[in-house]
Design an enzyme around this catalytic site. Structure first.
Site, PDB file in Angstrom:
ATOM      1  N   CYS A   1       0.823  -1.226   0.000  1.00 23.29           N
ATOM      2  CA  CYS A   1       0.000   0.000   0.000  1.00 23.29           C
ATOM      3  C   CYS A   1       0.846   1.261   0.000  1.00 23.29           C
ATOM      4  CB  CYS A   1      -0.917   0.019   1.215  1.00 23.29           C
ATOM      5  SG  CYS A   1      -1.986  -1.408   1.339  1.00 23.29           S
TER       6      CYS A   1
ATOM      7  N   HIS B   1      -3.299   7.110   3.548  1.00 24.88           N
ATOM      8  CA  HIS B   1      -3.701   5.854   2.898  1.00 24.88           C
ATOM      9  C   HIS B   1      -5.067   5.454   3.434  1.00 24.88           C
ATOM     10  CE1 HIS B   1      -3.929   1.838   1.524  1.00 24.88           C
ATOM     11  NE2 HIS B   1      -3.514   1.253   2.624  1.00 24.88           N
TER      12      HIS B   1
ATOM     13  N   ASN C   1      -9.960  -0.455   0.879  1.00 17.54           N
ATOM     14  CA  ASN C   1      -8.514  -0.274   0.770  1.00 17.54           C
ATOM     15  C   ASN C   1      -8.067  -0.706  -0.637  1.00 17.54           C
ATOM     16  OD1 ASN C   1      -5.751  -0.452   0.890  1.00 17.54           O
ATOM     17  ND2 ASN C   1      -5.675  -1.603   2.807  1.00 17.54           N
TER      18      ASN C   1
HETATM   19  N1  ACO Z   1     -17.353  -9.437  10.086  1.00 19.12           N
HETATM   20  C1  ACO Z   1     -17.635  -9.803  11.345  1.00 19.12           C
HETATM   21  N2  ACO Z   1     -16.729 -10.171  12.241  1.00 19.12           N
HETATM   22  C2  ACO Z   1     -15.446 -10.141  11.856  1.00 19.12           C
HETATM   23  C3  ACO Z   1     -15.044  -9.766  10.554  1.00 19.12           C
HETATM   24  C4  ACO Z   1     -16.062  -9.398   9.650  1.00 19.12           C
HETATM   25  N3  ACO Z   1     -15.795  -9.026   8.381  1.00 19.12           N
HETATM   26  N4  ACO Z   1     -13.713  -9.843  10.469  1.00 19.12           N
HETATM   27  C5  ACO Z   1     -13.252 -10.240  11.662  1.00 19.12           C
HETATM   28  N5  ACO Z   1     -14.309 -10.425  12.505  1.00 19.12           N
HETATM   29  C6  ACO Z   1     -14.285 -10.860  13.888  1.00 19.12           C
HETATM   30  C7  ACO Z   1     -12.991 -11.526  14.255  1.00 19.12           C
HETATM   31  O1  ACO Z   1     -13.048 -12.892  13.908  1.00 19.12           O
HETATM   32  C8  ACO Z   1     -12.959 -11.333  15.756  1.00 19.12           C
HETATM   33  O2  ACO Z   1     -13.769 -12.334  16.351  1.00 19.12           O
HETATM   34  P1  ACO Z   1     -13.270 -13.098  17.663  1.00 19.12           P
HETATM   35  O3  ACO Z   1     -13.114 -12.007  18.688  1.00 19.12           O
HETATM   36  O4  ACO Z   1     -14.381 -14.042  17.912  1.00 19.12           O
HETATM   37  O5  ACO Z   1     -11.969 -13.735  17.284  1.00 19.12           O
HETATM   38  C9  ACO Z   1     -13.679 -10.009  15.974  1.00 19.12           C
HETATM   39  O6  ACO Z   1     -14.363  -9.729  14.740  1.00 19.12           O
HETATM   40  C10 ACO Z   1     -12.789  -8.844  16.317  1.00 19.12           C
HETATM   41  O7  ACO Z   1     -11.625  -8.897  15.526  1.00 19.12           O
HETATM   42  P2  ACO Z   1     -10.480  -7.805  15.671  1.00 19.12           P
HETATM   43  O8  ACO Z   1      -9.330  -8.220  14.818  1.00 19.12           O
HETATM   44  O9  ACO Z   1     -10.215  -7.480  17.083  1.00 19.12           O
HETATM   45  O10 ACO Z   1     -11.206  -6.530  15.049  1.00 19.12           O
HETATM   46  P3  ACO Z   1     -10.596  -5.121  14.888  1.00 19.12           P
HETATM   47  O11 ACO Z   1     -11.398  -4.140  15.622  1.00 19.12           O
HETATM   48  O12 ACO Z   1      -9.091  -5.108  15.081  1.00 19.12           O
HETATM   49  O13 ACO Z   1     -10.823  -4.835  13.328  1.00 19.12           O
HETATM   50  C11 ACO Z   1      -9.664  -4.924  11.256  1.00 19.12           C
HETATM   51  C12 ACO Z   1     -10.291  -5.721  12.366  1.00 19.12           C
HETATM   52  C13 ACO Z   1     -10.737  -4.075  10.608  1.00 19.12           C
HETATM   53  C14 ACO Z   1      -9.086  -5.866  10.204  1.00 19.12           C
HETATM   54  C15 ACO Z   1      -8.564  -4.003  11.808  1.00 19.12           C
HETATM   55  O14 ACO Z   1      -7.700  -4.752  12.608  1.00 19.12           O
HETATM   56  C16 ACO Z   1      -7.771  -3.304  10.745  1.00 19.12           C
HETATM   57  O15 ACO Z   1      -8.282  -2.468  10.018  1.00 19.12           O
HETATM   58  N6  ACO Z   1      -6.453  -3.582  10.656  1.00 19.12           N
HETATM   59  C17 ACO Z   1      -5.604  -2.901   9.711  1.00 19.12           C
HETATM   60  C18 ACO Z   1      -5.690  -3.523   8.378  1.00 19.12           C
HETATM   61  C19 ACO Z   1      -5.000  -2.658   7.350  1.00 19.12           C
HETATM   62  O16 ACO Z   1      -5.015  -1.447   7.469  1.00 19.12           O
HETATM   63  N7  ACO Z   1      -4.341  -3.205   6.342  1.00 19.12           N
HETATM   64  C20 ACO Z   1      -3.681  -2.325   5.401  1.00 19.12           C
HETATM   65  C21 ACO Z   1      -2.479  -2.806   4.890  1.00 19.12           C
HETATM   66  S1  ACO Z   1      -2.837  -3.958   3.637  1.00 19.12           S
HETATM   67  C22 ACO Z   1      -1.625  -3.936   2.407  1.00 19.12           C
HETATM   68  O17 ACO Z   1      -0.568  -3.361   2.474  1.00 19.12           O
HETATM   69  C23 ACO Z   1      -1.948  -4.769   1.204  1.00 19.12           C
END
Ligand code: ACO
Length: 340
Positions: free
Chosen positions: A127, A267, A297
């Site tokens: 990214c 980003h 994203n």
């Molecule tokens: N729908 C419902 N529930 C979900 C989903 C979904 N789509 N995805 C995950 N969950 C669940 C998980 O399984 C977890 O359940 P559990 O507690 O029973 O295990 C729960 O939701 C909470 O998961 P968390 O990981 O704590 O959720 P968080 O608030 O951290 O949000 C997210 C997850 C959105 C992915 C966040 O961590 C994030 O945005 N991270 C950054 C990602 C990013 O920016 N990537 C960019 C770089 S990519 C590149 O360079 C190609």
């Protein structure tokens, strides 16, 4: 005399700057909403909106490819800059989801554009790719080597995610956008930049199979190792801290403060990360550009898509001080200050 006459002159007398002379985007028509995803996997519009700010994403249709999006975006940016394909000196394509692992998609774009005088290469920095590519293009302009460079950010991540994996598929979208950096003697363009990398986090965003370490096999396909996997929590922690720090570095280097920024384009990965970074920098919401709700994203395409929309919406105008910050796989990050 060795080298072009321009280069000789640069060394002794003239300073060159890279003006952001054109911009353009190409996003696929097909849109997938959160509700459509919720109809087929265990997620909900509420969860996705609350955790990421994303409402929908654009994805390619059958027969639509990375090189097509990149070419269309480049054409629009060149049209806006008023340059022909013959006038292009260099094409840099930032992408982690090219048509093929080999050849480089940059050469397909060069061929499609008919840019017979241009060199072309790909920059694979997740990214962060577009910020790395823009900083690289700026060096070629400043050296006096080139006059017109098109820098493209493009991704077709929809073909690299597992559409049954709710941890990743809800987050990403496809798209492309490009800018033309044009050589000028007027003081404008990039003021400072900072590029970073911390490979200790390489496993946090990874496609395990498909490279030479783990070539695609029947076994790896059965395990779904060709798909993008992400440790969301680790990336979130890393990005939340890094965005503000990377912005501060380029501001300090240039002798500016957050108050001097006219528009901050981070980003577009997650609205919560953007909010956190803006708060850390003390930037009010009206100075922060957000369109992650519409596209998800789009990785290397996210910053140039946002630049294009900011111009189109009148949020960015000539003379403004623009701050860009990106982060991504590697782990990597990059930031820059640009006078547009
Ligand atoms: N729908 C419902 N529930 C979900 C989903 C979904 N789509 N995805 C995950 N969950 C669940 C998980 O399984 C977890 O359940 P559990 O507690 O029973 O295990 C729960 O939701 C909470 O998961 P968390 O990981 O704590 O959720 P968080 O608030 O951290 O949000 C997210 C997850 C959105 C992915 C966040 O961590 C994030 O945005 N991270 C950054 C990602 C990013 O920016 N990537 C960019 C770089 S990519 C590149 O360079 C190609």
């Amino acid at each position: 005399m060795i080298g072009k006459p321009d280069v000789q002159i640069t060394n002794y007398m003239i300073r060159y700057y890279g003006k952001l002379a054109g911009y353009g985007k190409a996003v696929p028509e097909k849109v997938i909403t959160n509700d459509e995803l919720a109809a087929r996997i265990d997620t909900s519009d509420e969860w996705i909106t609350e955790r990421t700010g994303i409402k929908e994403r654009h994805v390619v249709s059958e027969g639509e490819h990375c090189s097509d999006l990149a070419t269309n975006a480049a054409r629009k940016a060149m049209e806006k800059a008023g340059i022909t394909a013959d006038e292009l000196d260099l094409i840099i394509v930032a992408s982690s989801s090219p048509d093929y692992l080999m050849p480089p998609v940059s050469s397909q774009v060069q061929h499609n554009l008919g840019a017979k005088n241009a060199g072309a290469f790909v920059m694979v920095v997740g990214c962060t790719g577009f910020v790395y590519a823009l900083a690289t293009a700026d060096q070629f302009i400043r050296s006096g080597q080139y006059r017109n460079i098109v820098v493209v950010g493009v991704e077709v991540i929809s073909r690299n995610v597992d559409w049954d994996d709710r941890n990743t598929c809800v987050l990403f979208g496809d798209g492309a956008a490009a800018v033309v950096l044009q050589r000028t003697e007027s003081e404008t363009g990039m003021i400072s930049h900072h590029l970073g990398s911390d490979g200790s986090g390489f496993e946090h965003i990874i496609q395990v199979a498909g490279g030479t370490r783990n070539p695609v096999t029947h076994e790896s396909l059965d395990q779904g190792l060709q798909y993008l996997k992400m440790n969301g929590r680790e990336v979130f922690k890393f990005a939340s801290g890094m965005m503000g720090q990377a912005l501060k570095i380029v501001l300090d280097e240039a002798g500016y403060t957050p108050e001097d920024i006219d528009l901050f384009i981070p980003h577009q990965a997650n609205a919560r990360i953007i909010e956190f970074a803006a708060k850390q920098a003390g930037l009010p919401a009206e100075k922060v550009f957000v369109n992650v709700n519409k596209y998800g994203n789009t990785s290397a395409a996210s910053v140039p898509i946002a630049i294009t929309e900011a111009f189109e919406e009148g949020r960015l105008k000539e003379g403004d001080l623009l701050a860009l910050v990106a982060f991504g796989s590697g782990l990597t990050w990059g930031s820059c200050l640009v006078r547009v």
